[in-house]
Scaffold this active site. Structure first.
Site, PDB file in Angstrom:
ATOM      1  N   LYS A 167       0.830  -1.068   0.185  1.00 61.65           N
ATOM      2  CA  LYS A 167       0.018   0.114  -0.014  1.00 61.65           C
ATOM      3  C   LYS A 167       0.631   1.376   0.045  1.00 61.65           C
ATOM      4  CE  LYS A 167      -1.485   2.710   3.025  1.00 61.65           C
ATOM      5  NZ  LYS A 167      -1.569   3.978   2.409  1.00 61.65           N
ATOM      6  N   GLU A 240      11.021   1.791   9.607  1.00 59.43           N
ATOM      7  CA  GLU A 240      11.957   2.877   8.983  1.00 59.43           C
ATOM      8  C   GLU A 240      11.235   4.139   9.153  1.00 59.43           C
ATOM      9  OE1 GLU A 240      14.760   2.571   8.154  1.00 59.43           O
ATOM     10  OE2 GLU A 240      15.133   0.368   7.728  1.00 59.43           O
ATOM     11  N   CYS A 274      14.426  10.816   4.247  1.00 53.53           N
ATOM     12  CA  CYS A 274      14.465  10.412   5.763  1.00 53.53           C
ATOM     13  C   CYS A 274      15.970  10.817   6.309  1.00 53.53           C
ATOM     14  CB  CYS A 274      14.167   9.097   5.804  1.00 53.53           C
ATOM     15  SG  CYS A 274      15.034   7.911   4.889  1.00 53.53           S
ATOM     16  N   GLU A 371      11.697  17.283  12.624  1.00 62.31           N
ATOM     17  CA  GLU A 371      12.188  16.993  11.278  1.00 62.31           C
ATOM     18  C   GLU A 371      11.350  17.896  10.341  1.00 62.31           C
ATOM     19  OE1 GLU A 371      10.616  13.083   9.871  1.00 62.31           O
ATOM     20  OE2 GLU A 371      12.406  12.742   8.411  1.00 62.31           O
TER      21      GLU A 371
HETATM   22  P1  NAD Z   1       2.988   8.758   7.163  1.00 54.60           P
HETATM   23  O1  NAD Z   1       3.841   8.284   8.543  1.00 54.60           O
HETATM   24  O2  NAD Z   1       2.137   9.817   7.361  1.00 54.60           O
HETATM   25  O3  NAD Z   1       2.605   7.603   5.939  1.00 54.60           O
HETATM   26  C1  NAD Z   1       3.417   6.571   5.838  1.00 54.60           C
HETATM   27  C2  NAD Z   1       2.487   5.564   5.337  1.00 54.60           C
HETATM   28  O4  NAD Z   1       1.556   5.029   6.486  1.00 54.60           O
HETATM   29  C3  NAD Z   1       1.368   6.007   4.263  1.00 54.60           C
HETATM   30  O5  NAD Z   1       1.301   5.011   3.474  1.00 54.60           O
HETATM   31  C4  NAD Z   1       0.200   6.069   4.804  1.00 54.60           C
HETATM   32  O6  NAD Z   1      -1.085   6.251   4.341  1.00 54.60           O
HETATM   33  C5  NAD Z   1       0.523   5.274   6.060  1.00 54.60           C
HETATM   34  N1  NAD Z   1      -0.768   5.390   7.444  1.00 54.60           N
HETATM   35  C6  NAD Z   1      -1.060   6.165   7.851  1.00 54.60           C
HETATM   36  N2  NAD Z   1      -1.742   6.260   8.906  1.00 54.60           N
HETATM   37  C7  NAD Z   1      -1.534   4.763   9.225  1.00 54.60           C
HETATM   38  C8  NAD Z   1      -1.954   3.716  10.335  1.00 54.60           C
HETATM   39  N3  NAD Z   1      -2.598   4.315  11.283  1.00 54.60           N
HETATM   40  N4  NAD Z   1      -1.520   2.588   9.945  1.00 54.60           N
HETATM   41  C9  NAD Z   1      -0.902   2.302   8.928  1.00 54.60           C
HETATM   42  N5  NAD Z   1      -0.466   2.904   7.983  1.00 54.60           N
HETATM   43  C10 NAD Z   1      -0.724   4.188   7.953  1.00 54.60           C
HETATM   44  O7  NAD Z   1       4.507   9.464   6.646  1.00 54.60           O
HETATM   45  P2  NAD Z   1       4.863  10.135   5.310  1.00 54.60           P
HETATM   46  O8  NAD Z   1       4.497  11.720   5.793  1.00 54.60           O
HETATM   47  O9  NAD Z   1       4.062   9.605   3.929  1.00 54.60           O
HETATM   48  O10 NAD Z   1       6.350  10.197   5.023  1.00 54.60           O
HETATM   49  C11 NAD Z   1       7.514  11.047   5.584  1.00 54.60           C
HETATM   50  C12 NAD Z   1       8.108  10.309   6.762  1.00 54.60           C
HETATM   51  O11 NAD Z   1       8.307   9.041   6.297  1.00 54.60           O
HETATM   52  C13 NAD Z   1       9.294  11.329   7.270  1.00 54.60           C
HETATM   53  O12 NAD Z   1       8.969  11.187   8.711  1.00 54.60           O
HETATM   54  C14 NAD Z   1      10.320  10.501   6.886  1.00 54.60           C
HETATM   55  O13 NAD Z   1      11.502  10.623   7.346  1.00 54.60           O
HETATM   56  C15 NAD Z   1       9.890   9.125   6.905  1.00 54.60           C
HETATM   57  N6  NAD Z   1      10.766   8.060   5.859  1.00 54.60           N
HETATM   58  C16 NAD Z   1      11.567   7.426   6.613  1.00 54.60           C
HETATM   59  C17 NAD Z   1      12.508   6.644   5.766  1.00 54.60           C
HETATM   60  C18 NAD Z   1      13.552   5.530   6.413  1.00 54.60           C
HETATM   61  O14 NAD Z   1      14.044   4.710   5.574  1.00 54.60           O
HETATM   62  N7  NAD Z   1      13.591   5.395   7.595  1.00 54.60           N
HETATM   63  C19 NAD Z   1      12.423   6.753   4.311  1.00 54.60           C
HETATM   64  C20 NAD Z   1      11.506   7.587   3.912  1.00 54.60           C
HETATM   65  C21 NAD Z   1      10.707   8.251   4.729  1.00 54.60           C
END
Ligand code: NAD
Length: 468
Positions: A167, A240, A274, A371
């Site tokens: 997803k 992650e 990230c 962040e």
């Molecule tokens: P987010 O946490 O808002 O969303 C990530 C995913 O989780 C989306 O697909 C979203 O629909 C889903 N989601 C939302 N609520 C959920 C729930 N309750 N249960 C399960 N899934 C749910 O993050 P974002 O805004 O899309 O991404 C940005 C963040 O991701 C930043 O903090 C960034 O640092 C992090 N990130 C980390 C890495 C890594 O490898 N460590 C890589 C890229 C991005």
């Protein structure tokens, strides 16, 4: 209707409803994506479950399929790259490179050995440690590198003999939908299912009884919710999560040389990485020169619609993130920081923000402690190195960090004191398929990539044969 379809059991699946996907360069809805129903998610999970026995039994077929998948991505890198630019905002060449990178990762895992270790071989027993697949993997991804991060999960998970329901983020569903469509050609039905919808769909997935493993990339806040959702069923998790990477310059660093590289690693993908550099610590004597060099670079880069030739940096991906970056920059400036370059949104449609270098940022500013995940970089002065290391470590984050200086051994010694999963010396964001990547503290649980990442999609099994 959407011209993009979900992939369930190897078939195209339209959804009863759709949702709009916004092009961040215009702020307008550019496409529709299917909004997966609960019944369709059940069907995707059932398909993944049904595909398991055959898939896990034939390692040679899995390797062949992953190679074929990589070749398809290489062949379609420009086409899928355009989809990435449309929904994510990154310049076309970066979109294309993301798809090529995904192919490189697939090739690496297609050939990676599944370790089988003999830990005892004597008159008493032959004891082997082998790795078994877990079952169905629920993969949930963010919007910054939608395709590459999906492949970071898909390639090792499938190689290990698992099947998957993927997803993507509701902000960037299209490239993953296209991935599912393209890979129908080379993966048996049910091995990869792609579903799209809102955040709620992620919650349904983590609570669903079918997956044995959740592989999640996203924010710390959501990561904690995922961990909590996994707990009642003891699902395995890899998380992650976010980062707030520090870069520390030592007093023998050359500002002219270092600034260019710092800028590249802070503003890559418009700061939406990230493990981008998110704060820079500079000794007092070098401070003015480093700020000036970073600011000059920030003013010189070309920002615009990623579809336009020559554009180096696109818009921020979505309105909430754009508002957040705007708010953190305004907060720093009102707290006494100086915008050495940029400092505000760019007029006009779309979510464009000036590449921003913030100097004289006060300790305790939100843009230092949180962040920002966007095109704004705080540069912080320090007097004492131990204190700089302490400030760099003084956070819940621990994804990665870097130390910069002419004496690489000394820089490596300081890098070893950083509390983070990857500590770079005179570089940052140097990632590779064989290099494990993950975070300390709130930045994550487990790692991706390399043999260590592959282990995360397996259970250990001991085979103990008695010789007596
Ligand atoms: P987010 O946490 O808002 O969303 C990530 C995913 O989780 C989306 O697909 C979203 O629909 C889903 N989601 C939302 N609520 C959920 C729930 N309750 N249960 C399960 N899934 C749910 O993050 P974002 O805004 O899309 O991404 C940005 C963040 O991701 C930043 O903090 C960034 O640092 C992090 N990130 C980390 C890495 C890594 O490898 N460590 C890589 C890229 C991005």
């Amino acid at each position: 209707m959407s011209e993009y379809t979900m992939t369930i059991g190897g078939q195209a699946a339209a959804a009863p409803r759709t949702f709009g996907v916004i092009n961040p360069a215009t702020g307008e809805v550019a496409e529709q994506a299917p909004d997966c129903s609960r019944e369709q998610l059940d069907a995707a999970m059932a398909a993944a479950q049904a595909a398991l026995p055959e898939w896990r039994a034939d390692e040679a077929a899995r390797r062949k399929a992953l190679h074929a998948a990589a070749d398809l991505l290489f062949a379609k890198s420009e086409e899928i790259g355009r989809v990435l630019t449309l929904e994510q905002g990154k310049p076309l060449q970066d979109g294309t490179m993301e798809v090529v990178g995904a192919g490189v990762w697939l090739k690496y895992f297609a050939d990676l050995e599944l370790p089988r270790e003999v830990i005892q071989d004597d008159d008493n027993a032959l004891v082997e440690v082998v790795r078994r697949p877990m079952g169905v993997v629920a993969a949930i991804t963010p919007w910054n590198y939608p395709l590459l991060l999906a492949i970071w999960k898909l390639a090792p998970a499938l190689l290990a003999g698992n099947t998957m329901v993927l997803k993507p983020s509701p902000f960037t569903p299209l490239s993953s939908l296209r991935l599912g469509e393209v890979l129908r050609e080379v993966l048996p039905p049910g091995v990869l299912n792609v579903v799209t919808g809102g955040d709620e769909l992620g919650g349904w997935m983590t609570a669903h009884p079918a997956p044995r493993k959740i592989s999640f990339t996203g924010s710390v806040a959501t990561g904690k919710r995922v961990a909590a959702a996994a707990a009642p069923d003891l699902k395995r998790v890899t998380l992650e999560l976010g980062g707030n990477d520090p870069a520390i310059l030592l007093d023998d660093a050359d500002p002219a040389v270092v600034a260019e590289k710092l800028f590249g690693a802070a503003f890559m993908n418009n700061g939406q990485v990230c493990s981008a550099i998110k704060r820079v610590y500079v000794p007092e004597a070098l401070y003015g020169d480093v700020v000036d060099a970073l600011a000059a670079k920030a003013r010189s880069v070309k920002v615009g619609d990623g579809m336009t030739e020559g554009v180096e940096y696109g818009p921020v991906n979505n309105k909430p993130q754009f508002d957040r970056v705007s708010e953190l920059v305004a907060d720093a400036i009102s707290g006494g920081a100086r915008a050495a370059a940029g400092g505000k949104a760019i007029d006009g449609p779309g979510y464009f923000f000036e590449p921003t270098i913030l100097a004289d940022v006060a300790d305790g500013s939100r843009i230092v402690d949180e962040e920002q995940f966007g095109p704004a970089l705080p540069v912080i002065k320090y007097r004492d190195l131990d204190e700089a290391v302490e400030r760099a470590n003084g956070t819940h984050f621990g994804l990665s960090g870097s130390v910069w200086g002419a004496d690489a051994d000394r820089a490596a010694e300081v890098a070893g004191r950083l509390e983070c999963g990857t500590a770079w010396v005179n570089t940052h964001l140097a990632l590779a398929p064989n290099q494990p990547f993950g975070g300390f503290k709130w930045s994550g649980v487990g790692v991706e990539n390399g043999t260590w990442g592959l282990y995360g999609f397996t259970e250990i099994q001991v085979i103990h044969r008695s010789r007596l």
